[in-house]
Design an enzyme around this catalytic site. Structure first.
Site, PDB file in Angstrom:
ATOM      1  CB  CYS A 140     -64.107 -33.872 106.660  1.00  0.00           C
ATOM      2  SG  CYS A 140     -63.507 -33.290 105.133  1.00  0.00           S
ATOM      3  CG  HIS A 220     -66.682 -33.745 101.027  1.00  0.00           C
ATOM      4  ND1 HIS A 220     -65.750 -32.909 100.142  1.00  0.00           N
ATOM      5  CD2 HIS A 220     -65.927 -33.452 102.121  1.00  0.00           C
ATOM      6  CE1 HIS A 220     -65.058 -32.276 100.596  1.00  0.00           C
ATOM      7  NE2 HIS A 220     -64.888 -32.592 101.953  1.00  0.00           N
TER       8      HIS A 220
END
Lengths: 337, 337
Positions: A140, A220
């Site tokens: 990711c 994130h």
């Protein structure tokens, strides 16, 4: 129609299965796991063919009233390609089986580049993946790095990039495992692994990252300091970023002030699980100062690799040899604007 | 012996009062606040003279059995210098009173530079503060930036610095006010204010910061990318940092892997409230790559300005005209190694 199997029906696997089922040029042959609890009930509800990875798991599933279509071996016999979404150590073992059976496979970013010899990010290197036996969809964080820095590189703006990665501590549903509270936990090594990982896709990128875990589970956040090749305007930078269909420019001043507000917007939009396949980059926060560029964005670690995986399937199976066409098709199926 | 008054007995004020009481070359005349609850009981226990900022507060304190020594005006009459540790808006009003009464004063980093025309950081500009009427001790984050970057500058290593500041959301005891959960909240503006704030002390610093709130209360964490003037070794950089007595090099590999472990160590050391007056910088994480330097450190926002404030008192009152001697004396009194 190419038949695709999903091995491992966890956070990534269940999303990949749904995304495959949405495509009109591939078919979900079945999903395979060892779980027999609430998690696999999702596959039952969706009427996916369910396979058991072990005989023990098959018995357990049957005792829970789950209709088991067969063993992992039987699933592999039917499939043209397998997407492995199992945890690290299991994937490494499975890869041996795929190789023996001469079946094409895709692994996720937790695996090493060497596992497949090819690492994939659709906007970067779709072409080099066409008809390969295997690839690895990068993680990711790495996917987000590649999308953003490649967009700057395409406009010939990128000199080098230095990033600080604020990582969600663990996944929402796993908050009890690896969760941290009221603290921050740096990754020991600077540079952290994401920079070199991005270089497995584009070895020319001059990128250094540092990473730290923060006590939240949603997504994130990255902060970047980028040295541009020359002085540029904010408009030039934004135009460069807009060349990626998987970067979504968002406005802090429209109330999108945090990970949780962004999450809520994607839930509002009706995305499954509120999934955000795009990199959500704050347009109004972005700052250009001479030949330096500063920006921040949010990465949904559960969702960002899903469109990449669909594109990787098309490339490996040769269904589509034009990367741009695959990306567009995937985007439309997942409601990526 | 110079008489020092502390106005505002909160997170900073109670620490400043204790630190003043520890010095042998100044005297704590009294503390002044409006609170009458458990917080002021700490001053009662320590037998500090307690003054009430308003008549209403005086009555409330008396009704709680607190012996009130007098009004704020009476305290100011006795003091040679006042350290104002009140919240933002109150400090600005108080400053008018200090000016009218022609009493020296120190404000905290929340105030504007213009309030005093001088901003203070002991290792930087002690000399320029000697016998001034007023100064502002810069904020916790700015103090840490000045200590670290000035150390690199002294060794003629610093070209420019770019930092990402992960800010604690609120103070531990105030977790219900301004606390955030399971998310991150960026500061809207890049660059954030800390870079320009550091330049109020050293206008030559080329420093840009971005800041983001994280859901924890213990301390801030900074990640820095520094461009050096030349290629350097890790040893050269560490030697530069060691020239500051208020930077503590810590080892990740000795189990100091997070804000909470660092906090526990300082509690183990018997520091009041586990206070960390130093910048705790990870020596083993620090990385030099050519002419680039990467490091991370932790800042105790409740404690780091306390030694600075003591030095500022010495400078303004002229008790000590040698900054190095003041720093050493303060360090010894607070057990800073």
């Amino acid at each position: 129609m190419k038949k695709i199997a999903v091995i491992g029906y966890g956070v990534i696997g269940k999303r990949v299965a749904d995304a495959i089922a949405l495509q009109d040029d591939m078919e979900l042959t079945g999903v395979c796991d060892i779980i027999s609890d609430w998690r696999i009930q999702n596959a039952v509800r969706k009427e996916y063919d369910i396979y058991a990875a072990t005989a023990e798991a098959a018995n357990k599933m049957k005792s829970e009233g789950i209709s088991v279509k067969g063993s992992m071996q039987e699933l592999l016999k039917k499939a043209d390609l397998v997407v492995d979404c199992t945890p690290k150590k299991i994937a490494a073992k499975n890869v041996q089986i795929y190789k023996e059976k001469d079946i094409k496979y895709i692994v996720q970013g937790g695996e090493k580049h060497e596992t497949t010899g090819h690492s994939f990010s659709a906007e970067n290197n779709y072409k080099s993946a066409i008809n390969l036996d295997a690839t690895r969809v990068v993680s990711c964080n790495t996917t987000s790095i590649l999308r953003t820095l490649t967009a700057l590189k395409r406009a010939d703006l990128l000199d080098y990039a230095r990033g600080t990665l604020l990582r969600r501590a663990t996944d929402p549903w796993e908050s009890h495992l690896g969760g941290i509270m009221n603290t921050m936990v740096p990754e020991r090594d600077i540079p952290s692994h994401q920079g070199p990982d991005a270089q497995t896709v584009d070895s020319d990128l001059d990128v250094v990252t540092s990473a730290v875990k923060v006590p939240e589970t949603l997504s994130h956040m990255h902060y970047w300091n980028v040295k541009l090749k020359r002085q540029a305007t904010k408009e030039e930078v934004l135009n460069a970023l807009k060349t990626s269909s998987r970067i979504k420019l968002i406005q802090y001043d429209q109330g999108l002030v945090s990970n949780n507000t962004i999450k809520e917007m994607f839930l509002d939009m009706g995305r499954p699980w509120g999934d955000m396949y795009e990199v959500a980059l704050w347009e109004d926060m972005l700052k250009v100062q001479g030949d330096e560029l500063f920006y921040a964005y949010v990465v949904d670690n559960q969702a960002i690799v899903i469109p990449e995986t669909i594109d990787a399937i098309r490339a490996l199976t040769g269904i589509e040899t034009d990367g741009a066409k695959s990306i567009l098709k995937t985007n439309q199926s997942l409601s990526i604007a």
